[in-house]
Design a protein around this motif. Structure first.
Motif, mmCIF file in Angstrom:
data_model
loop_
_atom_site.group_PDB
_atom_site.id
_atom_site.type_symbol
_atom_site.label_atom_id
_atom_site.label_comp_id
_atom_site.label_asym_id
_atom_site.label_seq_id
_atom_site.Cartn_x
_atom_site.Cartn_y
_atom_site.Cartn_z
ATOM 1 N N UNK A 136 16.220 19.871 1.110
ATOM 2 C CA UNK A 136 15.243 18.789 1.008
ATOM 3 C C UNK A 136 15.812 17.636 0.187
ATOM 4 N N UNK A 137 16.501 17.977 -0.911
ATOM 5 C CA UNK A 137 17.137 16.944 -1.736
ATOM 6 C C UNK A 137 18.209 16.193 -0.949
ATOM 7 N N UNK A 138 19.004 16.942 -0.194
ATOM 8 C CA UNK A 138 20.069 16.314 0.598
ATOM 9 C C UNK A 138 19.496 15.473 1.734
ATOM 10 N N UNK A 139 18.383 15.912 2.316
ATOM 11 C CA UNK A 139 17.734 15.111 3.352
ATOM 12 C C UNK A 139 17.241 13.797 2.774
ATOM 13 N N UNK A 140 16.615 13.856 1.602
ATOM 14 C CA UNK A 140 16.168 12.633 0.942
ATOM 15 C C UNK A 140 17.338 11.687 0.710
ATOM 16 N N UNK A 141 18.428 12.206 0.159
ATOM 17 C CA UNK A 141 19.598 11.371 -0.142
ATOM 18 C C UNK A 141 20.258 10.847 1.126
ATOM 19 N N UNK A 142 20.469 11.713 2.130
ATOM 20 C CA UNK A 142 21.119 11.296 3.370
ATOM 21 C C UNK A 142 20.291 10.255 4.100
ATOM 22 N N UNK A 143 18.996 10.459 4.173
ATOM 23 C CA UNK A 143 18.126 9.524 4.888
ATOM 24 C C UNK A 143 18.066 8.176 4.177
ATOM 25 N N UNK A 154 28.795 14.378 0.735
ATOM 26 C CA UNK A 154 29.081 15.284 -0.375
ATOM 27 C C UNK A 154 27.967 15.141 -1.399
ATOM 28 N N UNK A 155 27.345 16.247 -1.741
ATOM 29 C CA UNK A 155 26.259 16.233 -2.720
ATOM 30 C C UNK A 155 26.609 17.127 -3.898
ATOM 31 N N UNK A 156 26.414 16.594 -5.087
ATOM 32 C CA UNK A 156 26.517 17.370 -6.309
ATOM 33 C C UNK A 156 25.115 17.514 -6.873
ATOM 34 N N UNK A 157 24.681 18.773 -7.070
ATOM 35 C CA UNK A 157 23.362 19.057 -7.626
ATOM 36 C C UNK A 157 23.488 19.243 -9.135
ATOM 37 N N UNK A 158 22.655 18.551 -9.897
ATOM 38 C CA UNK A 158 22.748 18.596 -11.348
ATOM 39 C C UNK A 158 21.668 19.443 -12.012
ATOM 40 N N UNK A 159 20.444 19.377 -11.494
ATOM 41 C CA UNK A 159 19.334 20.109 -12.118
ATOM 42 C C UNK A 159 18.291 20.413 -11.063
ATOM 43 N N UNK A 160 17.465 21.396 -11.359
ATOM 44 C CA UNK A 160 16.383 21.791 -10.458
ATOM 45 C C UNK A 160 15.237 20.785 -10.549
#
Length: 149
Positions: A62-69, A91-97
């Protein structure tokens, strides 16, 4: 595409709601666009239980969809007439929940060329803390003079 296989039209208007109409998956998740230009797009996604993994944590997809879109909209808004775009790398780097609230994605163009656009999107939580960062390359398709993919 709709169920009959017809592509969703790319809107001629610059209104945020019209932009999301061409991106039904993002709209289905509940994404909204606050500001949109060829240089910067700001979008939001509210935490929702059905977008979570175990423990009420927003799913990375869901986070990646938000960022990609959000990044795709930013790339699209600077394209020449008649062109469209497609993600070629991300490329996505996840930092926190993210466990509550509204997430804000801010996309900015790092490079805009004839055949590709590179966009960086930062996603933050309600407290302004970094949740993730996505850097993506968008191919420019259908513009005269571009190679496309």
């Amino acid at each position: 595409m709709d169920p009959a296989g017809t592509p969703h039209p790319i809107p001629d208007t610059d209104g945020p709601a019209a932009l999301l109409a061409a991106m039904p998956f993002a709209a289905r998740l509940g994404m909204t666009v606050a500001r949109a230009s060829a240089e910067t797009v700001v979008a939001h996604l509210q935490w929702q239980p059905d977008l979570c993994t175990a423990g009420g944590t927003m799913h990375g997809g869901a986070l990646m969809t938000l960022a990609d879109s959000t990044g795709a909209l930013c790339a699209f808004l600077g394209l020449p007439a008649g062109a469209t775009t497609a993600t070629t790398t991300s490329h996505t780097t996840l930092f926190r929940a993210a466990r509550s609230g509204t997430l804000t994605a801010t996309a900015t163009v790092l490079h805009r060329g004839q055949s590709s656009v590179v966009v960086q999107t930062d996603v933050t939580d309600d407290r302004g803390r970094a949740v993730c960062r996505t850097t993506q390359t968008q191919a420019v398709l259908g513009a005269s003079g571009s190679q496309g993919a």
